[in-house]
Design a protein around this motif. Structure first.
Motif, mmCIF file in Angstrom:
data_model
loop_
_atom_site.group_PDB
_atom_site.id
_atom_site.type_symbol
_atom_site.label_atom_id
_atom_site.label_comp_id
_atom_site.label_asym_id
_atom_site.label_seq_id
_atom_site.Cartn_x
_atom_site.Cartn_y
_atom_site.Cartn_z
ATOM 1 N N VAL A 140 18.780 7.617 -2.840
ATOM 2 C CA VAL A 140 18.195 6.285 -2.631
ATOM 3 C C VAL A 140 16.786 6.402 -2.052
ATOM 4 N N ILE A 141 16.586 7.316 -1.103
ATOM 5 C CA ILE A 141 15.256 7.484 -0.497
ATOM 6 C C ILE A 141 14.254 7.994 -1.526
ATOM 7 N N ASN A 142 14.667 8.937 -2.362
ATOM 8 C CA ASN A 142 13.766 9.444 -3.405
ATOM 9 C C ASN A 142 13.372 8.351 -4.383
ATOM 10 N N TRP A 143 14.334 7.484 -4.710
ATOM 11 C CA TRP A 143 14.010 6.386 -5.645
ATOM 12 C C TRP A 143 13.026 5.415 -4.996
ATOM 13 N N ILE A 144 13.208 5.118 -3.714
ATOM 14 C CA ILE A 144 12.290 4.202 -3.027
ATOM 15 C C ILE A 144 10.896 4.816 -2.922
ATOM 16 N N ASN A 145 10.814 6.119 -2.608
ATOM 17 C CA ASN A 145 9.499 6.767 -2.482
ATOM 18 C C ASN A 145 8.764 6.811 -3.811
ATOM 19 N N SER A 146 9.493 7.102 -4.887
ATOM 20 C CA SER A 146 8.841 7.174 -6.197
ATOM 21 C C SER A 146 8.478 5.807 -6.740
ATOM 22 N N THR A 147 9.232 4.790 -6.365
ATOM 23 C CA THR A 147 8.969 3.446 -6.903
ATOM 24 C C THR A 147 7.893 2.724 -6.118
ATOM 25 N N PHE A 148 7.989 2.757 -4.791
ATOM 26 C CA PHE A 148 7.068 1.992 -3.947
ATOM 27 C C PHE A 148 6.000 2.869 -3.295
ATOM 28 N N HIS A 149 5.969 4.159 -3.664
ATOM 29 C CA HIS A 149 4.938 5.082 -3.157
ATOM 30 C C HIS A 149 4.951 5.122 -1.619
ATOM 31 N N THR A 150 6.131 5.294 -1.068
ATOM 32 C CA THR A 150 6.289 5.410 0.391
ATOM 33 C C THR A 150 6.596 6.853 0.759
ATOM 34 N N ASP A 151 6.683 7.108 2.050
ATOM 35 C CA ASP A 151 6.951 8.453 2.557
ATOM 36 C C ASP A 151 8.117 8.421 3.558
#
Length: 404
Positions: A140-151
């Motif tokens: 889930v964290i990887n999907w959020i980082n790749s989608t919303f460009h977060t860290d």
């Protein structure tokens, strides 16, 4: 002839204040007696107050014993349900007490085995979910980082959850609610024991109970009571048969779905769905569908969605197609009457009323049917749903005009 002292008479009739007092009416003693309270009025007041006190005491006692009365009602219908099995074993020379004990012992073994198997399965799946939770969280964290460009990082998320006020309040509320849950569990076990004991006595001492009831009735009424008892046994057994058949169909349908999706423990989950959805009214459907969805989520989140869609569609099919047909065949009542009786039973007694409403209404309908006088139905087309077409004067004129 003695002289009259008129002055003395006037002085006697004249008051010291110079006024003449009124002459007392005749029969003054009778009026004074009539102004007293009647002798029956205190007794009537005491009787009225006694009746009010007795009514209040009876109402208070009824509200205090309503739980026990509901448990006795459930036990009575449970005794009616196992009556055919007990009578069958008693017909071969076995004592009714031993036959009732064997029936209850068999039900206890089946229930304990099912609960133990289901508990071990659920515990294994919970352990599996806990062990695989970090992997789900990383995805889930990887999907959020790749989608919303977060860290985002898993360590930061875990720290924010552990030190959050919401989690601390939830733990505190859970700790304070442990005693309430324990009290509810103990209360449920006590109710279950009460129902079991009463149903055992009703089934084991069924003939004695019928004899005691018939001994206070004339012979004509005794036959009616025995016939009503037999009808109640037949209708209750038919209702349980229909529920068991629907549980079997539901279990098979859900087993096919879970097996095709590759969900583990598909047979146990199918049995769970069939039994819970049919024998726990009102909330049974939701409890039955929640566990397969949870297990399917451990395999693939999309599988849980497929299970949810299938549960909703099958529930509509069961409510509007399968249940009315089977219920009307086994307990011989109209589907609309069956549906209305469930609603009325739920409004009166909650989940217990929903469970026993259909056999109770079927028994009452079958018993009262013998006292309703029926007549031969006329051959009027309207009886068969066909309207009588009558020619209006306008149609007659048109037909005459075109006929010419």
């Amino acid at each position: 002839m003695a002289p009259k002292d008129e002055t003395a008479q006037v002085d006697q009739q004249t008051s010291p204040f110079g006024t003449t007092p009124p002459t007392p009416p005749p029969g003054g003693d009778a009026v004074a007696q009539g102004g007293r309270m009647p002798r029956w009025l205190p007794r009537a007041m005491v009787l009225a107050l006694t009746l009010i006190a007795v009514f209040q005491l009876g109402s208070w006692a009824f509200h205090q014993l309503i739980g026990l009365l509901i448990n006795i009602l459930i036990a009575f219908f449970l005794a009616l349900a196992i009556e055919p099995a007990v009578s069958w074993m008693a017909s071969y020379g076995m004592r009714r007490g031993m036959a009732t004990f064997l029936v209850f012992f068999g039900l206890l073994i089946v229930t304990a085995g099912f609960v133990a198997l289901l508990g071990s399965m659920l515990a294994g799946q919970i352990i599996k979910m806990v062990e695989g939770f970090p992997a789900y969280l990383d995805s889930v964290i990887n999907w959020i980082n790749s989608t919303f460009h977060t860290d985002l990082r898993r360590v930061d998320v875990q720290d924010s959850l552990v030190h959050s006020d919401w989690l601390r309040k939830y733990v505190q509320n859970s700790a304070t609610g442990v005693l309430d849950v324990s009290a509810q569990v103990l209360g449920g076990l006590f109710k279950l024991l009460t129902i079991t004991l009463f149903s055992f006595y009703f089934a084991a001492d069924g003939p004695r109970l019928r004899r005691a009831l018939c001994s206070v009735l004339p012979p004509a009424r005794q036959a009616e009571v025995l016939r009503a008892w037999e009808i109640a046994v037949d209708k209750t057994g038919g209702y349980l048969y229909s529920r068991g058949l629907m549980a079997l169909i539901s279990g098979i349908a859900h087993y096919i779905l879970l097996e095709s999706l590759g969900v583990p423990y598909a047979p146990v989950l199918a049995v769970w769905v069939g039994l819970v959805s049919q024998f726990i009214p009102t909330i049974g459907t939701y409890l039955a569908g929640a566990l397969p969805m949870l297990i399917a989520f451990t395999v693939d989140p999309w599988y849980a969605l497929w299970v949810l869609v299938f549960v909703v569609i099958y529930q509509q099919f069961e409510n509007y197609v399968l249940q009315p047909k089977l219920t009307s065949k086994t307990v011989d009542i109209h589907p609309a009457v069956a549906f209305g009786s469930v609603i009325a039973g739920t409004a009166l007694l909650g989940a217990v009323g929903a469970l026993i409403a259909i056999p109770a209404v079927a028994t009452l309908q079958a018993f009262l049917g013998a006292y309703v006088k029926r007549y031969d139905v006329t051959d009027d087309p309207r009886v068969h749903g066909r309207r009588i077409r009558r020619s209006s004067p306008f149609r007659v004129r048109l037909r005459g005009l075109f006929g010419r």
